[in-house]
Design a protein around this motif. Sequence first.
Motif, short mmCIF file in Angstrom:
data_model
loop_
_atom_site.label_atom_id
_atom_site.label_comp_id
_atom_site.label_asym_id
_atom_site.label_seq_id
_atom_site.Cartn_x
_atom_site.Cartn_y
_atom_site.Cartn_z
N PRO A 8 -22.26 4.94 24.85
CA PRO A 8 -22.59 5.69 23.64
C PRO A 8 -22.53 7.06 23.90
O PRO A 8 -22.12 8.13 23.00
N ALA A 12 -20.03 9.54 21.96
CA ALA A 12 -20.66 10.80 21.21
C ALA A 12 -19.90 12.08 21.46
O ALA A 12 -19.49 12.78 20.69
N ILE A 33 -25.23 10.94 18.52
CA ILE A 33 -25.61 9.53 18.77
C ILE A 33 -26.61 9.15 17.65
O ILE A 33 -26.48 8.13 17.23
N MET A 36 -24.24 8.53 14.74
CA MET A 36 -23.71 7.24 14.80
C MET A 36 -24.69 6.19 14.43
O MET A 36 -24.31 5.36 13.91
N TYR A 37 -25.77 6.17 15.17
CA TYR A 37 -26.61 5.07 14.75
C TYR A 37 -27.02 5.02 13.42
O TYR A 37 -27.35 3.89 12.95
N CYS A 45 -22.35 2.80 17.72
CA CYS A 45 -22.54 3.31 19.19
C CYS A 45 -21.52 2.69 20.01
O CYS A 45 -21.13 3.37 20.93
#
Length: 80
Positions: A8, A12, A33, A36-37, A45
């Motif tokens: 991850p 990122a 991160i 994205m989550y 991720c």
Amino acid sequence: VATVAVFPYLRAKVMLQSQKDSSDGKPNIPAMILKMYSNGGLSECFQGIGPELTRGVFSAALMLMCKEKISVAIQKSLKS
């Protein structure tokens, strides 16, 4: 295990590098991160981890094969 742990972070980093312009201030990896989550959960991720694991397995296998071939060659040369 290491690839799964750091993937991850690496994803990122790549996402930040590929962005053209950031209007949310100075971009950073933890914020990416989280972004994205929040957009896709854990699957977002870890998107693309399959090819990365495949590459890592083939690389490790190739290195082990080379090490074994070199080890056999050295043992043969020492015995003769």
